[in-house]
Design a protein around this motif. Sequence first.
Motif, PDB file in Angstrom:
ATOM      1  N   VAL A 130       0.809  -1.350  -0.088  1.00 13.14           N
ATOM      2  CA  VAL A 130       0.127   0.035   0.029  1.00 13.14           C
ATOM      3  C   VAL A 130       0.779   1.262   0.010  1.00 13.14           C
ATOM      4  N   SER A 131       2.097   1.184   0.786  1.00 15.12           N
ATOM      5  CA  SER A 131       2.772   2.373   0.834  1.00 15.12           C
ATOM      6  C   SER A 131       3.621   2.717  -0.430  1.00 15.12           C
ATOM      7  N   ASN A 132       3.742   1.661  -1.169  1.00 20.98           N
ATOM      8  CA  ASN A 132       4.587   1.870  -2.605  1.00 20.98           C
ATOM      9  C   ASN A 132       3.448   1.859  -3.576  1.00 20.98           C
ATOM     10  N   SER A 133       2.653   2.858  -3.665  1.00 21.65           N
ATOM     11  CA  SER A 133       1.744   2.877  -4.789  1.00 21.65           C
ATOM     12  C   SER A 133       1.350   4.395  -4.703  1.00 21.65           C
ATOM     13  N   VAL A 134       0.539   4.731  -6.040  1.00 27.62           N
ATOM     14  CA  VAL A 134       0.279   6.080  -6.152  1.00 27.62           C
ATOM     15  C   VAL A 134      -1.373   5.963  -6.442  1.00 27.62           C
ATOM     16  N   THR A 135      -2.120   6.992  -6.212  1.00 26.59           N
ATOM     17  CA  THR A 135      -3.513   7.335  -6.352  1.00 26.59           C
ATOM     18  C   THR A 135      -3.563   7.873  -7.673  1.00 26.59           C
ATOM     19  N   VAL A 136      -4.582   7.102  -8.447  1.00 30.20           N
ATOM     20  CA  VAL A 136      -4.726   7.879  -9.911  1.00 30.20           C
ATOM     21  C   VAL A 136      -6.503   7.981 -10.050  1.00 30.20           C
ATOM     22  N   THR A 137      -6.528   9.383 -10.301  1.00 27.61           N
ATOM     23  CA  THR A 137      -8.334   9.375 -10.226  1.00 27.61           C
ATOM     24  C   THR A 137      -8.340  10.492 -11.367  1.00 27.61           C
ATOM     25  N   GLY A 138      -9.869  10.956 -11.455  1.00 31.28           N
ATOM     26  CA  GLY A 138     -10.159  11.727 -12.634  1.00 31.28           C
ATOM     27  C   GLY A 138     -10.647  11.283 -13.773  1.00 31.28           C
ATOM     28  N   GLU A 139     -10.151  11.875 -14.900  1.00 31.42           N
ATOM     29  CA  GLU A 139     -10.676  11.487 -16.282  1.00 31.42           C
ATOM     30  C   GLU A 139      -9.722  10.163 -16.782  1.00 31.42           C
ATOM     31  N   VAL A 140     -10.043   9.038 -16.065  1.00 31.18           N
ATOM     32  CA  VAL A 140      -9.044   7.868 -16.574  1.00 31.18           C
ATOM     33  C   VAL A 140     -10.336   7.013 -16.383  1.00 31.18           C
ATOM     34  N   ALA A 141     -10.013   5.744 -17.165  1.00 25.84           N
ATOM     35  CA  ALA A 141     -10.742   4.878 -17.527  1.00 25.84           C
ATOM     36  C   ALA A 141     -11.133   4.077 -15.951  1.00 25.84           C
ATOM     37  N   ASN A 142     -10.120   3.777 -15.347  1.00 23.98           N
ATOM     38  CA  ASN A 142     -10.196   2.879 -14.006  1.00 23.98           C
ATOM     39  C   ASN A 142      -9.535   3.708 -12.653  1.00 23.98           C
ATOM     40  N   GLY A 143     -10.065   4.757 -12.084  1.00 22.91           N
ATOM     41  CA  GLY A 143      -9.360   5.269 -11.058  1.00 22.91           C
ATOM     42  C   GLY A 143      -9.039   4.194 -10.290  1.00 22.91           C
ATOM     43  N   ALA A 144      -7.612   4.076  -9.586  1.00 26.52           N
ATOM     44  CA  ALA A 144      -7.397   3.079  -8.716  1.00 26.52           C
ATOM     45  C   ALA A 144      -5.942   3.602  -7.934  1.00 26.52           C
ATOM     46  N   ARG A 145      -5.759   2.790  -7.041  1.00 30.73           N
ATOM     47  CA  ARG A 145      -4.380   3.003  -6.339  1.00 30.73           C
ATOM     48  C   ARG A 145      -3.436   2.040  -7.065  1.00 30.73           C
ATOM     49  N   VAL A 146      -2.523   2.366  -7.837  1.00 32.17           N
ATOM     50  CA  VAL A 146      -1.516   1.568  -8.614  1.00 32.17           C
ATOM     51  C   VAL A 146      -0.188   1.339  -8.002  1.00 32.17           C
ATOM     52  N   PRO A 147       0.081   0.266  -7.850  1.00 33.91           N
ATOM     53  CA  PRO A 147       1.312  -0.160  -7.038  1.00 33.91           C
ATOM     54  C   PRO A 147       2.523   0.099  -8.304  1.00 33.91           C
ATOM     55  N   LEU A 148       3.413   0.484  -7.531  1.00 24.51           N
ATOM     56  CA  LEU A 148       4.741   0.707  -8.323  1.00 24.51           C
ATOM     57  C   LEU A 148       5.869  -0.224  -8.309  1.00 24.51           C
ATOM     58  N   SER A 149       6.364  -0.544  -9.532  1.00 28.00           N
ATOM     59  CA  SER A 149       7.256  -1.595  -9.752  1.00 28.00           C
ATOM     60  C   SER A 149       8.703  -1.299  -9.289  1.00 28.00           C
ATOM     61  N   VAL A 150       9.282  -2.522  -9.121  1.00 29.20           N
ATOM     62  CA  VAL A 150      10.770  -1.946  -8.581  1.00 29.20           C
ATOM     63  C   VAL A 150      11.544  -1.526  -9.681  1.00 29.20           C
ATOM     64  N   ARG A 151      11.446  -1.539 -11.000  1.00 29.93           N
ATOM     65  CA  ARG A 151      11.930  -1.194 -12.110  1.00 29.93           C
ATOM     66  C   ARG A 151      11.693   0.425 -12.283  1.00 29.93           C
ATOM     67  N   GLY A 152      10.687   0.859 -11.703  1.00 24.63           N
ATOM     68  CA  GLY A 152      10.192   2.227 -11.572  1.00 24.63           C
ATOM     69  C   GLY A 152       9.003   2.607 -12.722  1.00 24.63           C
ATOM     70  N   ASP A 153       8.072   3.458 -12.175  1.00 27.70           N
ATOM     71  CA  ASP A 153       7.209   3.742 -13.128  1.00 27.70           C
ATOM     72  C   ASP A 153       6.946   5.214 -13.305  1.00 27.70           C
ATOM     73  N   ARG A 154       7.029   5.712 -14.654  1.00 31.04           N
ATOM     74  CA  ARG A 154       6.786   7.063 -14.960  1.00 31.04           C
ATOM     75  C   ARG A 154       5.125   7.399 -15.274  1.00 31.04           C
ATOM     76  N   VAL A 155       4.898   8.656 -15.286  1.00 36.56           N
ATOM     77  CA  VAL A 155       3.579   9.224 -15.303  1.00 36.56           C
ATOM     78  C   VAL A 155       2.632   8.531 -16.262  1.00 36.56           C
ATOM     79  N   MET A 156       3.276   8.287 -17.504  1.00 35.75           N
ATOM     80  CA  MET A 156       2.453   7.575 -18.655  1.00 35.75           C
ATOM     81  C   MET A 156       2.353   6.125 -18.083  1.00 35.75           C
ATOM     82  N   ASP A 157       3.312   5.537 -17.370  1.00 34.05           N
ATOM     83  CA  ASP A 157       2.991   4.135 -17.176  1.00 34.05           C
ATOM     84  C   ASP A 157       1.961   3.948 -16.304  1.00 34.05           C
ATOM     85  N   VAL A 158       1.836   4.870 -15.316  1.00 34.38           N
ATOM     86  CA  VAL A 158       0.699   4.995 -14.628  1.00 34.38           C
ATOM     87  C   VAL A 158      -0.830   5.205 -14.986  1.00 34.38           C
TER      88      VAL A 158
END
Length: 393
Positions: free
Chosen positions: A177-205
């Motif tokens: 839970v602590s290694n995740s970001v919250t995505v909301t607004g004009e997206v298809a599925n607003g959710a708490r997205v876990p971050l991968s060890v490789r690293g995730d950019r804005v467009m990935d999330v």
Amino acid sequence: MRNDFANVARILLSGAIAVALTGCATILPGSGPSNDDVVAQSSYPGFQRYEVIDINSSVLDILRHREADSFLAHFGDYRPSVEPKIGVGDTVSVTIWEAGAGGLFSAPLVSDRFSTGSKSSTIPDQIVGRDGSISVPYAGRVRVAGRTTQEVQIIVERALAGKAIEPQVLINMPRSVSNSVTVTGEVANGARVPLSVRGDRVMDVIATAGGIRAPVNETYVQLSRGRETVRVAMTRVSADPRENIFMRPNDVLTLIRDPQTFIAYGATGRNAEIPFDAEGISLSQALAKAGGLLDFRSDPAGVFVFRFEPESVVRALNPNTTIAAPHQLTPVVYRLNLRDAASLFVAQGFRIQNRDLLYVSNAPITDAQKVMEVVGLISGPTTTGLAAYSFVK
């Protein structure tokens, strides 16, 4: 008697015309200030209301280098993501191996079944408590919050040394839970997205959340990190790799739909709030969308763009400004003289911004025509009376 009537009529006619001519500036209807009024009303004695800037190539050069909102400029986070750390609320699993059978976590040797026994044991998944710790048999409460899985493995192995048979420990985080970001607004599925060890950019999330629902040119990406919030156009994030920064745990990403529009007002063919229908438009395109200038009304020398600008831009345009202040927006009126053929090139380079007000003033002859119409309305009955008097006489 008839001479007296004629004299009175002539006096009334002269007075009506005089009143019409002297009071036309205040009683005539109009769509807005004239070219001269916009300039004259920019300041009162001892008080500046707004800046008036004539659009030319120098102004275009300053506006091209204006600082737009930027993720990179605010967060400076164009680096690979750090290794995730365990936090409160994360789910942690612990598996322990021993070098031999019959230890704390291994099954005993069963010779009649030709089995050396299991040498490992998995502790049921645990949620990291508010104290930041989990329980490990024979090791007690082990603090894991703020540490990587490798760091926790070493801590547990040391705690079990001398109790288990050469223990080897493996720590996993099935759910974080602590290694995740919250995505909301004009997206298809607003959710708490876990971050991968490789690293995730804005467009990935954003892609993980199902992508955006609104048109790209009408969408803004708003990133909240700590106490700072920055909004950048989606078109810029997708076009500039430097703005596609790495996300960090607990970031909040909000996609906002904000259609880009400008308001056309005055002597244009269309007075309305008009959408860009594109990533960006120039002043010449905005004039075309507004129906152009009206031949019988407009003053080509009085094309204005009303806008609020930050202090840095205003001081670059006018170093002697007296109204620009830090952390405040300053009203600026840009003026274009379309009587000059070279201004048509300038209009193509001047970029319209969201919520700009495009105003075209009336030509001076328009006010003169209105005066004549008022004079005609006032003098009409008197003229008719004089004509009738002459006929009777």
